[in-house]
Design an enzyme around this catalytic site. Sequence first.
Site, mmCIF file in Angstrom:
data_model
loop_
_atom_site.group_PDB
_atom_site.id
_atom_site.type_symbol
_atom_site.label_atom_id
_atom_site.label_comp_id
_atom_site.label_asym_id
_atom_site.label_seq_id
_atom_site.Cartn_x
_atom_site.Cartn_y
_atom_site.Cartn_z
ATOM 1 C CG ASP A 30 -9.472 -0.280 4.752
ATOM 2 O OD1 ASP A 30 -9.125 -0.437 3.560
ATOM 3 O OD2 ASP A 30 -8.732 -0.546 5.718
ATOM 4 C CD GLN A 45 -3.206 -4.676 6.567
ATOM 5 O OE1 GLN A 45 -3.163 -3.663 5.872
ATOM 6 N NE2 GLN A 45 -3.736 -5.806 6.133
ATOM 7 C CE LYS A 63 -3.593 -2.646 2.301
ATOM 8 N NZ LYS A 63 -4.439 -2.900 3.481
HETATM 9 C C1 BQF Z 1 -1.118 -9.660 -6.022
HETATM 10 C C2 BQF Z 1 -5.543 -9.245 2.404
HETATM 11 C C3 BQF Z 1 -6.386 -11.338 3.273
HETATM 12 C C4 BQF Z 1 -6.432 -10.793 4.548
HETATM 13 C C5 BQF Z 1 -6.045 -9.477 4.770
HETATM 14 C C6 BQF Z 1 -1.227 -7.570 -4.652
HETATM 15 C C7 BQF Z 1 -2.078 -7.603 -2.409
HETATM 16 C C8 BQF Z 1 -2.250 -8.966 -2.516
HETATM 17 C C9 BQF Z 1 -1.937 -9.621 -3.675
HETATM 18 C C10 BQF Z 1 -2.411 -6.876 -1.170
HETATM 19 C C11 BQF Z 1 -5.046 -8.413 1.322
HETATM 20 C C12 BQF Z 1 -4.980 -8.942 -0.077
HETATM 21 C C13 BQF Z 1 -4.601 -7.138 1.618
HETATM 22 C C14 BQF Z 1 -1.426 -8.937 -4.754
HETATM 23 C C15 BQF Z 1 -4.002 -6.235 0.585
HETATM 24 C C16 BQF Z 1 -4.722 -7.826 -1.072
HETATM 25 O O1 BQF Z 1 -0.213 -9.231 -6.757
HETATM 26 O O2 BQF Z 1 -1.814 -10.633 -6.315
HETATM 27 C C17 BQF Z 1 -1.563 -6.897 -3.493
HETATM 28 O O3 BQF Z 1 -1.559 -6.180 -0.669
HETATM 29 N N1 BQF Z 1 -3.664 -6.966 -0.598
HETATM 30 C C18 BQF Z 1 -4.716 -6.663 2.954
HETATM 31 O O4 BQF Z 1 -4.372 -5.532 3.254
HETATM 32 O O5 BQF Z 1 -5.205 -7.443 3.916
HETATM 33 C C19 BQF Z 1 -5.596 -8.723 3.700
HETATM 34 C C20 BQF Z 1 -5.940 -10.571 2.198
#
Ligand code: BQF
Length: 287
Positions: free
Chosen positions: A121, A98, A54
């Site tokens: 969010d 987060q 992020k």
């Molecule tokens: C990619 C998330 C489960 C629980 C909490 C790029 C992200 C992920 C994959 C990413 C996710 C999933 C995030 C890819 C944020 C998505 O290239 O496929 C970016 O950073 N995400 C989160 O903040 O909390 C989570 C999944």
Amino acid sequence: MTASIIDGKMLSAQIRAEIALETAEFTAKTGVTPCLAAVLVGDDPGSQVYVRNKQKACEKAGIASQLHTPPAKISTEELLALIDRLNRDPTVHGVLVQLPLPKQIDERQVLEAVDPIKDVDAFHPENVGRLVQGRPRFLPCTPHGILQMLKRNDIPTAGANVVVVGRSDIVGKPMAILLMQRGEGGDATVTVCHSRTRDLAAVTRSADILIVAIGRPRFVTAEMVKPGAVVIDVGMNRTPDGLAGDVDFQGVQQVAGRITPVPGGVGPMTIAMLLHNTLTAARLQTS
Ligand code: BQF
């Protein structure tokens, strides 16, 4: 049939470039640089990766970011005090906590503490309520990213039978609500499935668009998919043999019409929509 891939990585890069342009324009006009404050409690490695993704994306779009990293043992009261400070800081436009949080923390209380105007969010009950009423301020990042994927790949939702598997507050529930909304990106016939659904495969096989967000690696198999369907995989599961989605990509690719990969599908779109919301938040807070 062998499915063509919906490339979330490429699409997100395009959207992030659009946001970078809009951000530059906004900053030139107002003298204000949009700023996102991320709160990362403890040292969960997965969460660290997500927060870093992020922050990198912010930097590339001309959005400032802050990282606050209280220890895992922080009390709910101390965390609320930090959020209050960020709420009152006029240079901070977006505040993101987060998830998941350590178990001694009252997550509901924390999400309610974020000022709704900084709630990028869209987890605050005021923003959830606005979404349900069809007058949103911010759209939740993952469902919004999925809608953008459909729209920019010319996949219409109006009149489509969409099946959402999973009923989480973060993905399944808001996704279903957006899809059933009147108008652009909505007008779908939506079915939500979950752990108590009877004959799940029969329901998923009725989907023109199948969206899966359950957190079970490779749960959806080829027999559960209608030939030619669009399959959106929201899963992010760490397995002994690496990262896996909720969809058995190898098998489902043989029957679907379009499919999102993991990684490089929904994940990058989620990040792009967070930037979009941060710019929106800065606009809302700048006269
Ligand atoms: C990619 C998330 C489960 C629980 C909490 C790029 C992200 C992920 C994959 C990413 C996710 C999933 C995030 C890819 C944020 C998505 O290239 O496929 C970016 O950073 N995400 C989160 O903040 O909390 C989570 C999944």
